[in-house]
Scaffold this motif. Sequence first.
Motif, PDB file in Angstrom:
ATOM      1  N   PHE A  23       1.320  -1.123  -0.267  1.00 55.24           N
ATOM      2  CA  PHE A  23       0.078  -0.069   0.064  1.00 55.24           C
ATOM      3  C   PHE A  23       0.700   1.215  -0.328  1.00 55.24           C
ATOM      4  CE2 PHE A  23      -2.617  -3.340   1.707  1.00 55.24           C
ATOM      5  CZ  PHE A  23      -3.482  -3.202   1.661  1.00 55.24           C
ATOM      6  N   GLU A  26      -0.539   7.139   2.018  1.00 62.51           N
ATOM      7  CA  GLU A  26      -1.650   6.916   1.479  1.00 62.51           C
ATOM      8  C   GLU A  26      -3.157   7.576   2.966  1.00 62.51           C
ATOM      9  OE1 GLU A  26      -5.495   8.977  -0.445  1.00 62.51           O
ATOM     10  OE2 GLU A  26      -3.633   8.414  -2.075  1.00 62.51           O
ATOM     11  N   VAL A  28      -6.084   6.009   5.763  1.00 60.81           N
ATOM     12  CA  VAL A  28      -7.204   6.015   5.560  1.00 60.81           C
ATOM     13  C   VAL A  28      -7.831   6.575   6.001  1.00 60.81           C
ATOM     14  CG1 VAL A  28      -9.763   4.582   4.902  1.00 60.81           C
ATOM     15  CG2 VAL A  28      -6.485   3.658   4.386  1.00 60.81           C
ATOM     16  N   GLN A  32     -14.180   7.881   5.342  1.00 60.73           N
ATOM     17  CA  GLN A  32     -13.718   6.652   3.850  1.00 60.73           C
ATOM     18  C   GLN A  32     -14.708   5.682   4.611  1.00 60.73           C
ATOM     19  OE1 GLN A  32      -9.817   7.368   2.723  1.00 60.73           O
ATOM     20  NE2 GLN A  32     -10.461   7.273   1.182  1.00 60.73           N
ATOM     21  N   VAL A 137     -14.499  -1.234   0.565  1.00 59.38           N
ATOM     22  CA  VAL A 137     -13.472  -1.004   0.460  1.00 59.38           C
ATOM     23  C   VAL A 137     -13.345  -0.477  -0.823  1.00 59.38           C
ATOM     24  CG1 VAL A 137     -10.478  -1.305   0.814  1.00 59.38           C
ATOM     25  CG2 VAL A 137     -12.625  -2.067   2.596  1.00 59.38           C
ATOM     26  N   ARG A 138     -13.496  -2.148  -1.763  1.00 60.00           N
ATOM     27  CA  ARG A 138     -13.228  -1.300  -3.394  1.00 60.00           C
ATOM     28  C   ARG A 138     -14.403  -0.209  -4.133  1.00 60.00           C
ATOM     29  NH1 ARG A 138     -12.975  -7.993  -5.188  1.00 60.00           N
ATOM     30  NH2 ARG A 138     -11.340  -8.493  -3.967  1.00 60.00           N
ATOM     31  N   LEU A 142      -9.921   2.241  -2.644  1.00 57.21           N
ATOM     32  CA  LEU A 142      -9.396   1.585  -1.578  1.00 57.21           C
ATOM     33  C   LEU A 142      -8.897  -0.046  -2.686  1.00 57.21           C
ATOM     34  CD1 LEU A 142     -10.185   3.032   1.813  1.00 57.21           C
ATOM     35  CD2 LEU A 142      -8.549   4.080  -0.428  1.00 57.21           C
ATOM     36  N   ILE A 172      -6.785  -2.257   4.647  1.00 49.92           N
ATOM     37  CA  ILE A 172      -7.048  -1.891   3.898  1.00 49.92           C
ATOM     38  C   ILE A 172      -5.958   0.158   2.835  1.00 49.92           C
ATOM     39  CG2 ILE A 172      -8.341  -0.070   3.352  1.00 49.92           C
ATOM     40  CD1 ILE A 172     -10.294  -1.707   5.913  1.00 49.92           C
ATOM     41  N   GLY A 173      -6.492   0.557   1.643  1.00 46.46           N
ATOM     42  CA  GLY A 173      -5.655   1.496   1.914  1.00 46.46           C
ATOM     43  C   GLY A 173      -5.218   1.730   0.321  1.00 46.46           C
ATOM     44  N   LYS A 174      -4.893   3.088   0.349  1.00 50.31           N
ATOM     45  CA  LYS A 174      -4.271   2.847  -1.922  1.00 50.31           C
ATOM     46  C   LYS A 174      -3.290   1.787  -2.210  1.00 50.31           C
ATOM     47  CE  LYS A 174      -6.826   5.994  -3.649  1.00 50.31           C
ATOM     48  NZ  LYS A 174      -8.023   6.488  -4.317  1.00 50.31           N
TER      49      LYS A 174
END
Length: 196
Positions: A23, A26, A28, A32, A137-138, A142, A172-174
């Motif tokens: 990831f 950035e 979360v 979000q 999440v998608r 993300l 979870i993240g970019k």
Amino acid sequence: MSLVLDPAAQDLLFREARTANTFTDEPVTDEQVQAIYDLVKYGPTAFNQSPLRVTLVRSPEARERLVKHMAEGNAAKTAAAPLVAILSADNEFHEELPALFPHFPQAKDAFFSERAVRENSATLNAALQAGYFIMGVRAAGLAAGPMTGFDFEGVRKEFLDDDHTPLMVVNIGKPGPDAWFPRSPRLAYDEVVTTV
């Protein structure tokens, strides 16, 4: 027959989505996560029991406590992900049934008075909700990295209580560099679907 959902959305949620292993840094945001929950809370569960509980691991101290329970192959990516969520099943979900299932408030006692019955139902329905959570999440743009490679009892003792059963840990993240393993094969339609 084509699907009603836009092809770009199909790609985002299914075809192009995969478990992320790296990831970016950035963050979360809570906003979000709130937006994700506000979408996925509408997914169906039996008796609308909604047993999924989400524990967000944000502080460095909590992250360190979690990483020590992760399997060797999952520890580094859990340490580096912008946000980590512990998804668990609330085995006392029945206490909320009078509010969540108001047209039959007796369901709490009629069907879920025994702990073993509640645990089985909570695990099944919270796992279903965990799938919705990953899709949410998608939908937020993300990537999710769901994992079951961890010490379940250790995570339960560290973060939960006897009334909650951990199901999975989700990074979870970019997505970062080289986030994806190659796409694994899937079973064909006729290997899965039987008509009787």
